[in-house]
Design an enzyme around this catalytic site. Structure first.
Site, short mmCIF file in Angstrom:
data_model
loop_
_atom_site.label_atom_id
_atom_site.label_comp_id
_atom_site.label_asym_id
_atom_site.label_seq_id
_atom_site.Cartn_x
_atom_site.Cartn_y
_atom_site.Cartn_z
N SER A 188 15.63 54.22 31.28
CA SER A 188 15.49 54.51 32.71
C SER A 188 16.26 55.81 33.03
CB SER A 188 15.99 53.31 33.52
OG SER A 188 15.60 53.42 34.85
N ASP A 430 5.24 48.73 33.25
CA ASP A 430 6.47 49.11 33.97
C ASP A 430 6.18 49.29 35.46
OD1 ASP A 430 8.66 50.57 35.08
OD2 ASP A 430 9.16 51.37 33.11
N HIS A 476 9.99 47.19 32.94
CA HIS A 476 10.89 48.34 32.94
C HIS A 476 12.11 48.04 32.06
CE1 HIS A 476 12.64 52.04 34.30
NE2 HIS A 476 13.69 51.43 34.80
#
Ligand SMILES: *[C@@H]1O[C@H](CO)[C@@H](O)[C@H](O)[C@H]1NC(C)=O
Ligand SMILES: *[C@@H]1O[C@H](CO)[C@@H](O)[C@H](O)[C@H]1NC(C)=O
Ligand SMILES: *[C@@H]1O[C@H](CO)[C@@H](O)[C@H](O)[C@H]1NC(C)=O
Ligand SMILES: *[C@@H]1O[C@H](CO)[C@@H](O)[C@H](O)[C@H]1NC(C)=O
Ligand SMILES: *[C@@H]1O[C@H](CO)[C@@H](O)[C@H](O)[C@H]1NC(C)=O
Ligand SMILES: *[C@@H]1O[C@H](CO)[C@@H](O)[C@H](O)[C@H]1NC(C)=O
Ligand SMILES: *[C@@H]1O[C@H](CO)[C@@H](O)[C@H](O)[C@H]1NC(C)=O
Ligand SMILES: *[C@@H]1O[C@H](CO)[C@@H](O)[C@H](O)[C@H]1NC(C)=O
Ligand SMILES: *[C@@H]1O[C@H](CO)[C@@H](O)[C@H](O)[C@H]1NC(C)=O
Ligand SMILES: *[C@@H]1O[C@H](CO)[C@@H](O)[C@H](O)[C@H]1NC(C)=O
Ligand SMILES: *[C@@H]1O[C@H](CO)[C@@H](O)[C@H](O)[C@H]1NC(C)=O
Ligand SMILES: *[C@@H]1O[C@H](CO)[C@@H](O)[C@H](O)[C@H]1NC(C)=O
Ligand SMILES: [Ca+2]
Length: 562
Positions: A188, A430, A476
């Protein structure tokens, strides 16, 4: 092995060396990076014995110290977890953060230490490990704290790595000839931080593991606002349950397109080509009440109803991605099957109706990063906002933070020439960072570094040092609870280590199916998974029509966007 009787020096134990005095004597020289001064009085060292990582029990020396930038009255805090001398495998690894954070505190450290790597994290100099970059973004209204931005952008992780490697060499008495392998791992925002290093400091690293990077920073922040804007423009705020059911029915409708009905949509590209969301209109939905997740989801009452044409129109507008007022494309969106998290709506107990809810980080970005206003102010609503506002927001952020937070430099030649490797992965479902944004960067590197090669030849050339994997069904930076039969790769760091240190190429990734523990292979981009022989064999295929769905012409801008 025969013991080297008498000849060997008695190896130091962790309690011998895990002292402040020993660490002070092992500190990097002040000149390790021009302009940095280390504060020996800040050193602490404490053994953590028999720590459980979930995989094994390890002994750790928890080291902290601070440094400052000459000419600035600042203080940057570093934390390194050092393996016991007997467990040290000549490895160093930096780690990063998530959201507005440059650090995941100590939660990311065991994943390096258990492979014999000294593993470190930095507070970026923002004022402590629990202070996030947004709290240090501005000096006052209108005045960006550029030191924060550059430290967050790339400098903080660079300094963490250079100092960490020197500390490691000194601490373990490594000779200059002994190779110290240098790694980075993060997902991320941490994925963006990893790319910031590979793009700028190629020769400092041997291996980089990056997941779902939010690398096109100003695009990424604004993209989160497109979903609530779609609701605002269409004047319909669906109960979240309606959107959840659209996701579930999309999943059911697209499951078999990958050749196997197993609850996993391994081919969201085929889903995009063949599934019409309108088929979900009229289907019933029902959900139990749900508690608030602060800054992320409001509390929701029990919901029920049937999917409406308005709900489907919202979902379609979200999946179509952000457009300006002329309909030109601003950015790409999530893949079908990604939960519509950004589109969650708030329930008003007084009116019994659903209304807007904005994901805090992106709403803050507009006020803090773009309008430069302090005090936790966040965009309150979309009054006066149009598609062109989205384009202009992105352009403002892009220009302002071009050389700090935008992290898409596509020429990785120094990184490749130093022999370094990068493993890049992204969950195909995601709901926070579009996987197509990772595809775009891979394709940018490919075409910038190999402009005259054929497609397949340029992919072969990239395989030498850069491999990209879309993880089917994944969310994610983790497995997806809605697709528990999907494989998730659990051993990414050891896979990278094997590639870097032993030349074992990751042709596919090993995934572990969450529900059963079964092993499944994960195909490397640009090959796409398809099950053949009645779903018994996975084939990694080249499929031009599918690949084309991953590529976008961002024609709202006239500049190249890597
Ligand atoms: C770095 O400089 C500071 C301030 O002059 C000094 O206290 C410290 O001992 C120096 N550190 C090293 C490792 O030389
Ligand atoms: C480490 O902790 C585990 C679980 O508490 C225990 O079984 C094991 O004996 C401990 N090992 C050592 C060396 O103390
Ligand atoms: C890790 O950090 C947390 C605070 O974020 C702290 O409570 C915990 O004790 C730390 N763990 C170890 C093993 O130091
Ligand atoms: C960022 O750090 C803050 C402070 O440690 C923490 O409360 C928050 O949960 C972190 N956010 C993310 C997304 O990790
Ligand atoms: C941050 O951590 C420090 C100790 O390191 C503590 O004194 C302070 O209260 C914490 N602040 C917040 C907002 O948690
Ligand atoms: C490094 O060498 C010093 C001096 O010989 C010794 O005291 C120390 O234990 C050694 N450190 C390690 C990790 O072996
Ligand atoms: C969607 O499917 C999940 C199970 O995969 C279930 O928990 C959830 O309740 C479903 N949502 C709706 C709206 O039916
Ligand atoms: C989806 O189906 C609807 C209703 O049948 C139709 O109007 C629409 O054109 C279809 N969309 C696509 C992309 O085929
Ligand atoms: C559906 O929700 C309404 C309130 O919106 C409630 O009155 C009704 O009992 C619910 N029906 C079911 C089957 O849960
Ligand atoms: C709910 O709606 C009422 C009536 O429109 C309004 O006054 C109130 O501010 C709303 N509450 C929230 C939390 O938005
Ligand atoms: C931020 O809020 C504090 C307390 O409410 C106030 O004292 C300060 O002036 C505000 N700062 C700005 C720049 O508005
Ligand atoms: C994948 O798993 C298999 C079986 O567990 C193992 O033999 C192989 O080495 C693993 N490959 C990688 C790249 O980790
Ligand atoms: Ca399937």
């Amino acid at each position: 092995m025969v013991a080297l009787a008498g000849a060997a020096v008695q190896a130091a134990t962790i309690t011998d060396v895990c002292t402040a005095d020993y660490v002070v004597a092992s500190l990097p020289a002040n000149g390790s990076i021009l302009g940095l001064t280390i504060d020996p009085s800040s050193v602490t060292a404490a053994p953590i014995l028999n720590y459980s990582t979930g995989i094994s029990f390890i002994d750790i020396c928890d080291v902290n110290f601070a440094y400052s930038h000459d000419g600035r009255d600042d203080q940057v805090l570093l934390n390194y977890w050092m393996p016991a001398p007997a467990d040290f495998h000549n490895r160093y690894s930096s780690t990063g953060g998530e959201g507005w954070n440059i650090t995941s505190l100590n939660s990311s450290l065991p994943g390096g230490v258990e492979y014999g790597a000294v593993t470190g994290t930095t507070d970026g100099g923002f004022g402590g490990f629990n202070v996030t970059s947004n709290e240090a973004w501005l000096l006052a209204n209108g005045n960006v704290n550029w030191e924060t931005i550059y430290m967050f952008g790339y400098q903080g992780i660079y300094e963490l790595g250079v100092l960490g490697k020197q500390l490691t060499r000194n601490f373990y008495n490594m000779s200059d000839e002994t190779r110290l392998y240098s790694y980075y791992q993060g997902c991320s925002e941490g994925g963006r931080e990893g790319w910031s290093q590979a793009q700028r400091y190629g020769d400092e690293l041997d291996g980089v593991l990056v997941g779902a990077p939010g690398m096109r920073f100003s695009f990424q922040q604004i993209q989160h606002l497109w979903s609530p804007f779609a609701e605002y423009e269409l004047g319909y705020y669906p109960p979240y349950c309606e959107l959840e059911q659209i996701v579930n029915l999309t999943q059911a409708g697209c499951d078999g397109l990958d050749g196997k009905v197993d609850g996993v949509v391994a081919r969201t590209d085929l889903c995009k080509l063949h599934f019409n969301l309108s088929t979900t209109i009229g289907q019933p939905y029902s959900c139990a009440a749900a508690a608030e997740i602060p800054n992320f989801m409001p509390a929701l009452p029990a919901q029920n109803g049937t999917i409406t044409a308005e709900g489907v129109a919202v979902a379609e507008k979200i999946l179509n991605g952000a457009r300006d007022d002329q309909g030109r494309r601003i950015y790409m969106s999530y893949q079908p099957t990604a939960p519509f998290q950004d589109a969650v709506t708030a329930y008003n107990e007084t009116t019994g109706e659903y209304g807007p809810f904005l994901v805090l980080q992106s709403a803050q970005w507009v006020e803090l990063g773009l309008n430069l206003l302090l005090n936790d102010s966040a965009l309150a609503n979309f009054d006066g906002v149009t598609g062109n506002t989205f384009r202009n927001w992105i352009a403002t952020g892009w220009q302002r933070y071009q050389d700090s937070l935008e992290t898409t430099w596509p020429d990785l030649t120094p990184f490749q020439e130093s022999g370094a490797k990068v493993l890049h992965y992204h969950g195909e479902s995601d709901p926070q960072v579009p996987p197509a944004s990772s595809v775009r960067y891979y394709e940018s590197v490919r075409s910038i570094m190999h402009p005259s090669k054929s497609y397949n030849d340029s992919v072969d050339a990239l395989n030498d040092f850069y491999r990209f994997f879309l993880i089917p069904g994944a969310a994610h930076c983790g497995a997806n609870p809605l697709q528990p039969n999907a494989p998730y790769p659990q051993m990414l760091f050891p896979t990278l280590i094997d590639w870097v240190e032993n030349g074992i190429e990751p042709h596919t990734l090993n995934g572990t199916v969450t529900s059963t523990g079964e092993q499944q292979q994960i195909c490397p981009w640009p090959l796409r998974p398809f099950w053949i022989n009645n779903g018994s064999t996975l084939d990694c295929q080249y499929d031009q029509k599918s690949l084309d769905t991953w590529k976008y012409d961002l024609d709202a801008f006239r500049m190249p966007i890597f």
